[in-house]
Scaffold this active site. Structure first.
Site, short mmCIF file in Angstrom:
data_model
loop_
_atom_site.label_atom_id
_atom_site.label_comp_id
_atom_site.label_asym_id
_atom_site.label_seq_id
_atom_site.Cartn_x
_atom_site.Cartn_y
_atom_site.Cartn_z
N GLN A 1 1.22 -7.24 6.24
CA GLN A 1 0.54 -6.29 7.12
C GLN A 1 -0.68 -5.81 6.34
O GLN A 1 -0.58 -4.94 5.48
CB GLN A 1 1.52 -5.16 7.49
CG GLN A 1 2.80 -5.75 8.07
CD GLN A 1 3.70 -4.74 8.75
OE1 GLN A 1 4.13 -4.96 9.89
NE2 GLN A 1 4.00 -3.65 8.08
N HIS B 1 1.45 -6.51 -0.25
CA HIS B 1 2.84 -6.95 -0.44
C HIS B 1 3.27 -7.87 0.68
O HIS B 1 2.96 -7.65 1.84
CB HIS B 1 3.80 -5.76 -0.56
CG HIS B 1 3.74 -4.76 0.56
ND1 HIS B 1 2.67 -3.91 0.75
CD2 HIS B 1 4.61 -4.48 1.55
CE1 HIS B 1 2.91 -3.14 1.80
NE2 HIS B 1 4.07 -3.47 2.32
N HIS C 1 6.30 -9.29 2.80
CA HIS C 1 7.70 -9.13 3.20
C HIS C 1 8.33 -10.52 3.27
O HIS C 1 7.80 -11.40 3.96
CB HIS C 1 7.81 -8.50 4.59
CG HIS C 1 7.37 -7.08 4.64
ND1 HIS C 1 8.23 -6.03 4.43
CD2 HIS C 1 6.15 -6.52 4.87
CE1 HIS C 1 7.57 -4.88 4.54
NE2 HIS C 1 6.30 -5.15 4.81
#
Lengths: 158, 158
Positions: free
Chosen positions: B87, B100, B102
């Site tokens: 995101q 980051h 996921h």
């Protein structure tokens, strides 16, 4: 004699006019039915189903391209964020068995609930598959639209 | 004297016990509140907000690690697919301003509607931020649970 297709996406032939950026290992193409302006796909040239099937070189190349594509399309579409996603395997929503990164420029309010986009990705993957299954020749109008979009994006990489 | 933290996630210090794999450029950590078993985060060590801020070396390294982590955790958790998502920016649901990935092992029926998981990622990101804001010291029990999980995963990389 017909030339062999330069790009394949799973079982489907991809017309070179849909492709707007490529390296020896990866290519980026416009979508048959984008969810939002600038929603494109970045794929390895080698047809592999799962992300883990890619070599380190292919993995790096694929994501460096996706990063560049995202940055350019975010700016081009005056967006402010990007969704990057791989649906890696059927239980993650993958319907075309060829690794592909969804790159989707995002803006405030583009979806009422921010992550409805992911439901939409899955629905569109299924539609794309059906569309391609049912209509392999595709419609000229759709190809012209896609070729036009790809031409605009291609210019961003020079 | 306290040692400086070896890992940071945006403004937050990450205890090394939460980290189960690392390279000079990237690290993988367990989640404070995973959505599903094996839901972990893979981050660049350098604190950058947007994916486009990463160098090509960082990009390649990050995704090679994410790919390995995904493959190992899919097998460990007897899953059959993986969701990979970034995101990238607030309009894509990012709440911690440090890139980051996921990585979420997926199984048939793990979410009733396959992509409710993405709504859940966003909710959990907000919860994590609140949790970390409100409770910087964290609870030992939570850390022990996380350290235990990280220890199991660390063994997968030897």
């Amino acid at each position: 004699m017909e030339e062999p297709p330069r790009y394949k996406f799973g079982p489907y032939k991809i017309d070179a006019r849909e492709v707007f950026h490529a390296t020896p290992l990866s290519y980026a193409m416009v979508n048959l039915r984008p969810l939002l302006p600038g929603h494109v796909l970045v794929c390895p040239k080698r047809e592999v189903k799962r992300f883990a099937d890619l070599s380190s070189d292919e993995t790096g190349d694929l994501w460096v391209i996706a990063k560049e594509v995202g940055a350019k399309l975010e700016q081009y579409h005056k967006a402010s964020s990007i969704t990057f996603a791989i649906q890696d395997g059927p239980q993650a929503g993958q319907t075309v068995a060829h690794v592909h990164i969804h790159v989707i420029p995002r803006k405030k309010g583009d979806f009422e609930k921010n992550d409805e986009i992911y439901d939409a990705i899955e629905v569109k993957e299924k539609e794309m598959k059906e569309k391609l299954d049912l209509d392999v020749e595709r419609k000229d109008r759709s190809m012209e639209e896609m070729a036009h979009e790809a031409t605009e994006y291609r210019a961003l990489f020079f």
